[in-house]
Design an enzyme around this catalytic site. Structure first.
Site, PDB file in Angstrom:
ATOM      1  N   TYR A  65      -1.568   0.212  10.920  1.00  0.00           N
ATOM      2  CA  TYR A  65      -1.629  -0.185   9.510  1.00  0.00           C
ATOM      3  C   TYR A  65      -0.349   0.240   8.801  1.00  0.00           C
ATOM      4  CZ  TYR A  65      -3.482  -0.888   4.795  1.00  0.00           C
ATOM      5  OH  TYR A  65      -3.682  -1.324   3.503  1.00  0.00           O
ATOM      6  N   SER A 109       0.848  -1.188   0.000  1.00  0.00           N
ATOM      7  CA  SER A 109       0.000   0.000   0.000  1.00  0.00           C
ATOM      8  C   SER A 109       0.883   1.237   0.000  1.00  0.00           C
ATOM      9  CB  SER A 109      -0.887   0.002   1.261  1.00  0.00           C
ATOM     10  OG  SER A 109      -1.512   1.253   1.463  1.00  0.00           O
TER      11      SER A 109
END
Length: 230
Positions: free
Chosen positions: A143, A130
């Site tokens: 995250y 990501s």
């Protein structure tokens, strides 16, 4: 991708399913790992029930795929989850799940599959990461930590695997319009204008179909309506 055997984790929905469909359209044989074991109705496909947080289960699932198809030369470590919000308000179980799924799941997938890629004489290991592995964002501390770890691990693998003919690539998309994290802090209204799962999967296909004379290290891309944030 005809004659290639690919294994995808988190393959039952979202980007994982989109990658599976894209690979199948190009003639690949598929091992699809997910907690549901769904084969998505695709030809030459084996669906395997597997929770990548369980190292033993990952090794067993990879063994089933190799046993079915005889070899393995492409892996997409896609399984993951996200939970957003202030760090001090994050539920402990979400913290554990992000580290276990996003980071440790990638490590376990690599440990189980890389020997088969080496045995095949080379191949591709893709870590579906990501943009959150490239820059910190507010409300995404854990995250971010899991994705920074994923990127660092895969970049380090490149040094070890290149001499074996195995290409190790980080694919780092921005916003994708799926149900990812909608129940754990991601507001539904942000989905408008984001990439589709199919568009996100195109980058994975691009990376694993490059000529063997070079390799993609880290690929980052975003929808046009999303700022780059540096």
């Amino acid at each position: 991708m005809e004659d290639r055997v690919a294994l995808i984790t988190g393959a039952s929905r979202g980007v994982g399913a989109a990658v599976a469909h894209a690979f199948a359209d190009r003639g690949a044989k598929l091992g699809l790992l997910s907690r549901s074991g769904d084969d998505l109705g695709l030809p030459d496909t084996l669906g395997v029930v597997c929770d990548v947080r369980d190292r033993g289960a990952v090794f067993a699932a990879v063994g089933q795929v190799v046993g079915r198809f005889g070899s393995l030369d492409c892996v997409v470590a896609n399984a993951g989850m996200g939970a957003y919000g202030p760090f001090l308000e994050l539920a402990p179980e979400h913290l554990e799940e992000m580290i276990d799924l996003n980071l440790k799941g990638t490590l376990y997938t690599a440990a189980a599959t890389l020997p088969h890629l080496i045995e095949a004489g080379g191949g591709d290991f893709v870590s579906l990461a990501s943009v959150a592995g490239l820059r910190g964002f507010p409300g995404e501390a854990v995250y971010n930590a899991s994705k920074f770890g994923q990127l660092g691990f895969t970049r380090s693998l490149d040094h070890e695997m290149r001499e074996h003919g195995v290409r190790c690539t980080n694919v780092c998309p921005g916003g994708i319009a799926t149900d990812f994290a909608l129940e754990t802090g991601r507001p539904r209204e942000v989905l408008e204008g984001m990439m589709s799962a199919e568009e996100a999967a195109e980058a994975v296909v691009f990376c694993v179909t490059r000529p063997r004379s070079y390799r993609m290290l880290t690929v980052s891309y975003r929808p046009m309506n999303e700022p780059s944030w540096g």
